[in-house]
Write an enzyme that holds these catalytic residues in place. Structure first.
Site, PDB file in Angstrom:
ATOM      1  N   HIS A   9       0.863  -1.173   0.000  1.00 45.79           N
ATOM      2  CA  HIS A   9       0.000   0.000   0.000  1.00 45.79           C
ATOM      3  C   HIS A   9       0.904   1.229   0.000  1.00 45.79           C
ATOM      4  O   HIS A   9       1.716   1.399   0.903  1.00 45.79           O
ATOM      5  CB  HIS A   9      -0.901  -0.004   1.241  1.00 45.79           C
ATOM      6  CG  HIS A   9      -1.726   1.222   1.368  1.00 45.79           C
ATOM      7  ND1 HIS A   9      -1.699   2.011   2.486  1.00 45.79           N
ATOM      8  CD2 HIS A   9      -2.586   1.807   0.515  1.00 45.79           C
ATOM      9  CE1 HIS A   9      -2.525   3.031   2.314  1.00 45.79           C
ATOM     10  NE2 HIS A   9      -3.078   2.920   1.128  1.00 45.79           N
ATOM     11  N   GLY A  27      -5.453   7.831   4.000  1.00 47.58           N
ATOM     12  CA  GLY A  27      -5.876   9.176   4.380  1.00 47.58           C
ATOM     13  C   GLY A  27      -4.769  10.076   4.869  1.00 47.58           C
ATOM     14  O   GLY A  27      -5.019  11.213   5.267  1.00 47.58           O
ATOM     15  N   LYS A  30      -0.830  10.654   0.896  1.00 48.94           N
ATOM     16  CA  LYS A  30       0.158  10.140  -0.058  1.00 48.94           C
ATOM     17  C   LYS A  30      -0.141  10.594  -1.488  1.00 48.94           C
ATOM     18  O   LYS A  30       0.743  11.108  -2.177  1.00 48.94           O
ATOM     19  CB  LYS A  30       0.205   8.609  -0.001  1.00 48.94           C
ATOM     20  CG  LYS A  30       0.716   8.046   1.314  1.00 48.94           C
ATOM     21  CD  LYS A  30       0.721   6.541   1.324  1.00 48.94           C
ATOM     22  CE  LYS A  30      -0.640   5.900   1.172  1.00 48.94           C
ATOM     23  NZ  LYS A  30      -1.591   6.182   2.257  1.00 48.94           N
ATOM     24  N   ASP A  54      -1.786   4.061  -4.717  1.00 49.00           N
ATOM     25  CA  ASP A  54      -2.541   3.219  -3.793  1.00 49.00           C
ATOM     26  C   ASP A  54      -1.944   1.826  -3.619  1.00 49.00           C
ATOM     27  O   ASP A  54      -1.772   1.364  -2.510  1.00 49.00           O
ATOM     28  CB  ASP A  54      -4.025   3.114  -4.166  1.00 49.00           C
ATOM     29  CG  ASP A  54      -4.824   2.451  -3.058  1.00 49.00           C
ATOM     30  OD1 ASP A  54      -4.709   2.900  -1.900  1.00 49.00           O
ATOM     31  OD2 ASP A  54      -5.536   1.476  -3.332  1.00 49.00           O
ATOM     32  N   GLU A  78      -5.902   8.803  -7.061  1.00 42.36           N
ATOM     33  CA  GLU A  78      -7.061   9.222  -6.276  1.00 42.36           C
ATOM     34  C   GLU A  78      -6.873  10.661  -5.818  1.00 42.36           C
ATOM     35  O   GLU A  78      -5.838  11.017  -5.261  1.00 42.36           O
ATOM     36  CB  GLU A  78      -7.252   8.338  -5.048  1.00 42.36           C
ATOM     37  CG  GLU A  78      -8.439   8.770  -4.205  1.00 42.36           C
ATOM     38  CD  GLU A  78      -8.609   7.965  -2.927  1.00 42.36           C
ATOM     39  OE1 GLU A  78      -9.509   8.308  -2.158  1.00 42.36           O
ATOM     40  OE2 GLU A  78      -7.838   7.017  -2.712  1.00 42.36           O
ATOM     41  N   ARG A 109       9.106  16.252  17.131  1.00 36.59           N
ATOM     42  CA  ARG A 109       9.358  17.487  16.394  1.00 36.59           C
ATOM     43  C   ARG A 109      10.388  17.256  15.291  1.00 36.59           C
ATOM     44  O   ARG A 109      10.251  17.773  14.181  1.00 36.59           O
ATOM     45  CB  ARG A 109       9.855  18.563  17.366  1.00 36.59           C
ATOM     46  CG  ARG A 109      10.061  19.896  16.717  1.00 36.59           C
ATOM     47  CD  ARG A 109      10.411  20.920  17.769  1.00 36.59           C
ATOM     48  NE  ARG A 109      10.811  22.151  17.133  1.00 36.59           N
ATOM     49  CZ  ARG A 109      11.269  23.180  17.783  1.00 36.59           C
ATOM     50  NH1 ARG A 109      11.391  23.132  19.098  1.00 36.59           N
ATOM     51  NH2 ARG A 109      11.616  24.267  17.143  1.00 36.59           N
TER      52      ARG A 109
END
Length: 152
Positions: A9, A27, A30, A54, A78, A109
């Protein structure tokens, strides 16, 4: 000789002469980050293209990690919330880096030193973390972090 193969993925792109595997959970940005990188590189006059969005087929070939697109999603990307778009692609590319999209608040950080992304092929890619906040100039960020390795 058998070639090691895996389907992962992620999103694979080429910027200049380097291949980047964008990784992270669904979500995390990418595809958006890939499209922003490709667009910015092209606007600056550099070569840039999508390999796969994807799902990415990876193979270990002659000691290098090669990404290809599964045929069913060739040329598609997408655009979350808008739909599926089409974009210029290349059939395969050697992957040199993993990009991990990160969002504020940034914790930690600063990223760990020499951070790597393990692949199911028994290899790793060095990670560069890139903010996905609105207005982030992703190509400038990549050039600032890994200028000598970006390929332009």
């Amino acid at each position: 000789m058998t070639t090691a193969r895996a389907n992962v993925h992620g999103t694979a792109i080429v910027l200049g002469t380097r291949g980047f595997l964008l990784t992270g959970p669904s979500g995390s940005g990418k595809s958006r980050l890939a499209l922003a990188c490709i667009t910015a590189a092209r606007q600056a006059g550099h070569f840039a293209a999508l390999v796969a969005d994807d799902r990415v087929d990876l193979a270990l070939e002659h000691g290098r990690i090669v990404a290809r697109c599964p045929p069913s999603i060739h040329g598609l990307i997408e655009i979350r919330g808008a739909g599926i778009g089409t974009i210029e692609t290349v059939p395969a590319a050697v992957m040199d880096w993993a990009i991990l999209p990160v969002a504020a608040p940034f914790d930690p950080r600063l990223p760990p030193e020499d951070e790597t992304f393990p692949l199911p092929l028994g290899r790793v890619l060095p990670i560069v973390r890139v903010p996905v906040e609105e207005g982030a100039q992703v190509l400038n960020i990549l050039q600032a972090l890994i200028a000598e390795k970006i390929g332009f």
